[in-house]
Design a protein around this motif. Sequence first.
Motif, PDB file in Angstrom:
ATOM      1  N   ALA A 242       0.825  -1.215   0.000  1.00 61.51           N
ATOM      2  CA  ALA A 242       0.000   0.000   0.000  1.00 61.51           C
ATOM      3  C   ALA A 242       0.856   1.261   0.000  1.00 61.51           C
ATOM      4  O   ALA A 242       1.872   1.343   0.698  1.00 61.51           O
ATOM      5  CB  ALA A 242      -0.919   0.001   1.216  1.00 61.51           C
ATOM      6  N   ASP A 243       0.432   2.227  -0.817  1.00 56.89           N
ATOM      7  CA  ASP A 243       1.121   3.517  -0.867  1.00 56.89           C
ATOM      8  C   ASP A 243       0.644   4.419   0.270  1.00 56.89           C
ATOM      9  O   ASP A 243      -0.506   4.322   0.711  1.00 56.89           O
ATOM     10  CB  ASP A 243       0.830   4.221  -2.188  1.00 56.89           C
ATOM     11  N   GLY A 248      -7.988   4.325  -2.286  1.00 54.54           N
ATOM     12  CA  GLY A 248      -8.654   3.063  -2.563  1.00 54.54           C
ATOM     13  C   GLY A 248      -8.079   1.921  -1.756  1.00 54.54           C
ATOM     14  O   GLY A 248      -7.055   2.055  -1.077  1.00 54.54           O
ATOM     15  N   ASP A 249      -8.737   0.760  -1.829  1.00 51.42           N
ATOM     16  CA  ASP A 249      -8.276  -0.440  -1.134  1.00 51.42           C
ATOM     17  C   ASP A 249      -7.042  -0.986  -1.848  1.00 51.42           C
ATOM     18  O   ASP A 249      -7.136  -1.434  -2.993  1.00 51.42           O
ATOM     19  CB  ASP A 249      -9.400  -1.487  -1.138  1.00 51.42           C
ATOM     20  N   PRO A 250      -5.869  -0.978  -1.214  1.00 54.23           N
ATOM     21  CA  PRO A 250      -4.651  -1.431  -1.894  1.00 54.23           C
ATOM     22  C   PRO A 250      -4.687  -2.908  -2.265  1.00 54.23           C
ATOM     23  O   PRO A 250      -3.970  -3.335  -3.186  1.00 54.23           O
ATOM     24  CB  PRO A 250      -3.542  -1.131  -0.887  1.00 54.23           C
ATOM     25  N   ASN A 264       0.858   2.532  -6.841  1.00 57.26           N
ATOM     26  CA  ASN A 264       0.143   1.286  -7.140  1.00 57.26           C
ATOM     27  C   ASN A 264      -1.325   1.596  -7.399  1.00 57.26           C
ATOM     28  O   ASN A 264      -1.954   2.339  -6.654  1.00 57.26           O
ATOM     29  CB  ASN A 264       0.284   0.302  -5.983  1.00 57.26           C
ATOM     30  N   LEU A 265      -1.875   0.999  -8.462  1.00 56.19           N
ATOM     31  CA  LEU A 265      -3.227   1.331  -8.891  1.00 56.19           C
ATOM     32  C   LEU A 265      -3.979   0.085  -9.326  1.00 56.19           C
ATOM     33  O   LEU A 265      -3.386  -0.926  -9.705  1.00 56.19           O
ATOM     34  CB  LEU A 265      -3.196   2.321 -10.060  1.00 56.19           C
ATOM     35  N   ARG A 266      -5.312   0.192  -9.306  1.00 54.58           N
ATOM     36  CA  ARG A 266      -6.177  -0.814  -9.911  1.00 54.58           C
ATOM     37  C   ARG A 266      -6.516  -0.346 -11.325  1.00 54.58           C
ATOM     38  O   ARG A 266      -7.337   0.544 -11.512  1.00 54.58           O
ATOM     39  CB  ARG A 266      -7.469  -0.999  -9.100  1.00 54.58           C
TER      40      ARG A 266
END
Length: 311
Positions: A242-243, A248-250, A264-266
């Motif tokens: 997680a950043d 958002g939910d990591p 980090n992304l979805r």
Amino acid sequence: MLRDLGRDDAQIDATVAIVAQVDPDILLLTDVDYDLDGVALQATADRMGFAHSFALLPNSGMATGLDLDGNGRIGEARDAQGWGKFSGDGGMGLLSHWPIDADAVQDLSTLLWRDVPGATLPQGPLWSDAVAAVQRLSTTGHWIVPVLAPGGPVDIMAFSATPPVFDGPEDRNGLRNRDELRLWTQVLEGAFGVAPQDFVVLGNANLDPADGEGLHDAMQAFLADPRLTDPRPASPGGKAAADPDQSGDPALDTADWPDGAPGNLRVDYALPAATWTVTGAGVFWPDPADPDAALAQTAGPHRLVWVDLRR
């Protein structure tokens, strides 16, 4: 790529090992180069144990004949329909254990951006009537590919959108990214004479619903569409990475990029129609303590997203 498939290559070996572990029946690959005879893609399918492969010439690298970036030169990567140094650069490939009905494929990749219902076109000196007359919406492609699964055809709605960055105040890429996603909404509403059945939207939307660059409301609205199911695939590795200040939910992230650039992304999705029953979903991103964590890291920043379905 064809050369590297025939010898030891750390990234290819890691990707093959991940696919072997997840063992999907249908797999969409993005950012793979296209060749006219499909030799490289079929070699990839053989290496990964798939009997069938399918690809079309992508828009990425396809010359427009215009100076789209306004630097006084034409024929460069940024002047193509979608960023690419040559025709076929960074396309898509669909692999399947089951036959692909290539004759029934519906290809929306030639659709001009201006012709999409409700499109929001950029404004500024780099956008003109001449550009609008040739600029396709799809950065890579929008395909509806029927796969002849044992229980009946599965319509794979495949795409790989532009990143909503690398532009100026006109937000050209952000607007295009949003409309590339919105095109699927138009399809589900019956536009263009297309009527996918028992579909699954697969691809790289390059858009997170909460974090990073881009018009997040578009992804939020798409995920909330009642015609779709969001299985919310998750992973322990994403949660552990997680950043700071992530909204958002990591655990749902699918790409591992440096913190804040873009973080980090979805961005990768497997979204089945509401007609399916989801029996499992996940992202191949093991916990850092897991021996397989190195596989995910070596394979590249994007993680494999999987969903198990039954009718």
